[in-house]
Design an enzyme around this catalytic site. Structure first.
Site, PDB file in Angstrom:
ATOM      1  N   CYS A  28     -78.446 -48.946 -13.774  1.00 27.83           N
ATOM      2  CA  CYS A  28     -78.436 -48.830 -12.309  1.00 27.83           C
ATOM      3  C   CYS A  28     -77.094 -48.228 -11.901  1.00 27.83           C
ATOM      4  O   CYS A  28     -76.464 -47.512 -12.693  1.00 27.83           O
ATOM      5  CB  CYS A  28     -78.718 -50.172 -11.646  1.00 27.83           C
ATOM      6  N   ASN A  72     -74.329 -51.906 -12.321  1.00 29.28           N
ATOM      7  CA  ASN A  72     -74.569 -52.778 -13.486  1.00 29.28           C
ATOM      8  C   ASN A  72     -74.252 -54.241 -13.182  1.00 29.28           C
ATOM      9  O   ASN A  72     -73.834 -54.992 -14.067  1.00 29.28           O
ATOM     10  CB  ASN A  72     -73.794 -52.298 -14.732  1.00 29.28           C
ATOM     11  N   CYS A  75     -76.396 -55.851 -10.445  1.00 27.58           N
ATOM     12  CA  CYS A  75     -77.586 -56.411  -9.779  1.00 27.58           C
ATOM     13  C   CYS A  75     -78.872 -56.061 -10.524  1.00 27.58           C
ATOM     14  O   CYS A  75     -79.457 -56.900 -11.217  1.00 27.58           O
ATOM     15  CB  CYS A  75     -77.687 -55.936  -8.332  1.00 27.58           C
ATOM     16  N   ARG A  76     -79.331 -54.816 -10.392  1.00 29.44           N
ATOM     17  CA  ARG A  76     -80.667 -54.480 -10.881  1.00 29.44           C
ATOM     18  C   ARG A  76     -80.783 -54.395 -12.395  1.00 29.44           C
ATOM     19  O   ARG A  76     -81.719 -54.960 -12.984  1.00 29.44           O
ATOM     20  CB  ARG A  76     -81.145 -53.169 -10.247  1.00 29.44           C
ATOM     21  N   SER A  77     -79.853 -53.674 -13.056  1.00 32.29           N
ATOM     22  CA  SER A  77     -80.042 -53.504 -14.509  1.00 32.29           C
ATOM     23  C   SER A  77     -79.831 -54.791 -15.303  1.00 32.29           C
ATOM     24  O   SER A  77     -80.595 -55.035 -16.250  1.00 32.29           O
ATOM     25  CB  SER A  77     -79.212 -52.336 -15.061  1.00 32.29           C
ATOM     26  N   ASP A 126     -81.984 -50.927  -4.145  1.00 31.40           N
ATOM     27  CA  ASP A 126     -80.653 -51.507  -4.355  1.00 31.40           C
ATOM     28  C   ASP A 126     -80.461 -52.687  -3.403  1.00 31.40           C
ATOM     29  O   ASP A 126     -80.501 -52.515  -2.189  1.00 31.40           O
ATOM     30  CB  ASP A 126     -79.619 -50.408  -4.077  1.00 31.40           C
TER      31      ASP A 126
HETATM   32  P1  4NP Z   1     -76.692 -52.343  -8.759  1.00 26.63           P
HETATM   33  O1  4NP Z   1     -76.168 -52.668  -7.264  1.00 26.63           O
HETATM   34  O2  4NP Z   1     -76.615 -50.841  -8.917  1.00 26.63           O
HETATM   35  O3  4NP Z   1     -78.094 -52.832  -8.745  1.00 26.63           O
HETATM   36  O4  4NP Z   1     -75.773 -53.103  -9.702  1.00 26.63           O
HETATM   37  C1  4NP Z   1     -74.936 -52.216  -6.791  1.00 26.63           C
HETATM   38  C2  4NP Z   1     -73.797 -52.925  -7.068  1.00 26.63           C
HETATM   39  C3  4NP Z   1     -72.570 -52.492  -6.578  1.00 26.63           C
HETATM   40  C4  4NP Z   1     -72.521 -51.343  -5.795  1.00 26.63           C
HETATM   41  C5  4NP Z   1     -73.674 -50.630  -5.544  1.00 26.63           C
HETATM   42  C6  4NP Z   1     -74.879 -51.062  -6.030  1.00 26.63           C
HETATM   43  N1  4NP Z   1     -71.269 -50.925  -5.263  1.00 26.63           N
HETATM   44  O5  4NP Z   1     -71.257 -49.921  -4.525  1.00 26.63           O
HETATM   45  O6  4NP Z   1     -70.233 -51.530  -5.551  1.00 26.63           O
END
Ligand code: 4NP
Length: 159
Positions: A8, A11, A13-15, A126
């Site tokens: 993602c 790294n 939340c989703r992955s 997201d």
């Molecule tokens: P992820 O979510 O891609 O599912 O881990 C996010 C976590 C942090 C950020 C964006 C998306 N960020 O901009 O810090």
């Protein structure tokens, strides 16, 4: 052993959620040793951090522990995995930019493409800046995608 990396943006939340869900499905199927799992982000802001507390809490409510600490996906990571599974189209674009060869490109897919109920090219949304129930929805979507991915791996690799 088949090697899968979920990818993602951050790294956190989703992955890691997809990785935890997949580990749980493999465990239930008695196949935990047949598939090596990892996850990574195309952005490096959260490297070394544990998964987001909200993702951990939502997963825990379903009996799933989220593994690992965040790492940034770089081009050489393609050598470590057979499947590089992106959470959304933007992650996939980032991965396609990093791919060095046709072999690298062929490893990239979208998680929801393995879910027969999902529309073509659908994203795992997201949840980072949204309200709390986004994390439940990510879990639901990851469960459906990972069930399909496991079926695909069993077909393709006779496991
Ligand atoms: P992820 O979510 O891609 O599912 O881990 C996010 C976590 C942090 C950020 C964006 C998306 N960020 O901009 O810090």
């Amino acid at each position: 052993m088949v090697r899968v990396c979920f990818v993602c943006l951050g790294n956190i939340c989703r992955s890691p959620t997809a990785e935890g869900v997949m580990a749980s499905l493999l465990m239930s199927a008695g196949l935990r040793d047949a598939v090596a799992l990892d996850s990574a982000g195309t952005g490096g802001w959260h490297q070394g951090e544990r998964p987001d507390k909200r993702s951990q809490a939502a997963a825990k409510r379903r009996g799933i522990t989220l593994p690992g600490t965040a790492q940034k996906f770089t081009a050489s990571h393609f050598d470590r995995y057979d499947y590089v599974v992106a959470m959304d189209k933007s992650n996939r674009e980032n991965l396609l930019r990093l791919a060095r060869t046709e072999d690298d490109r062929a490893k990239i897919s979208l998680l929801r493409s393995f879910d027969p109920e999902s529309e073509a090219n659908a994203d795992v949304p997201d949840p980072y800046y949204g309200s709390g129930d986004g994390f439940e929805r990510v879990l639901d979507i990851c469960e459906a995608g990972c069930v399909g991915l496991l079926a695909h791996l069993r077909d393709e690799h006779s496991i």
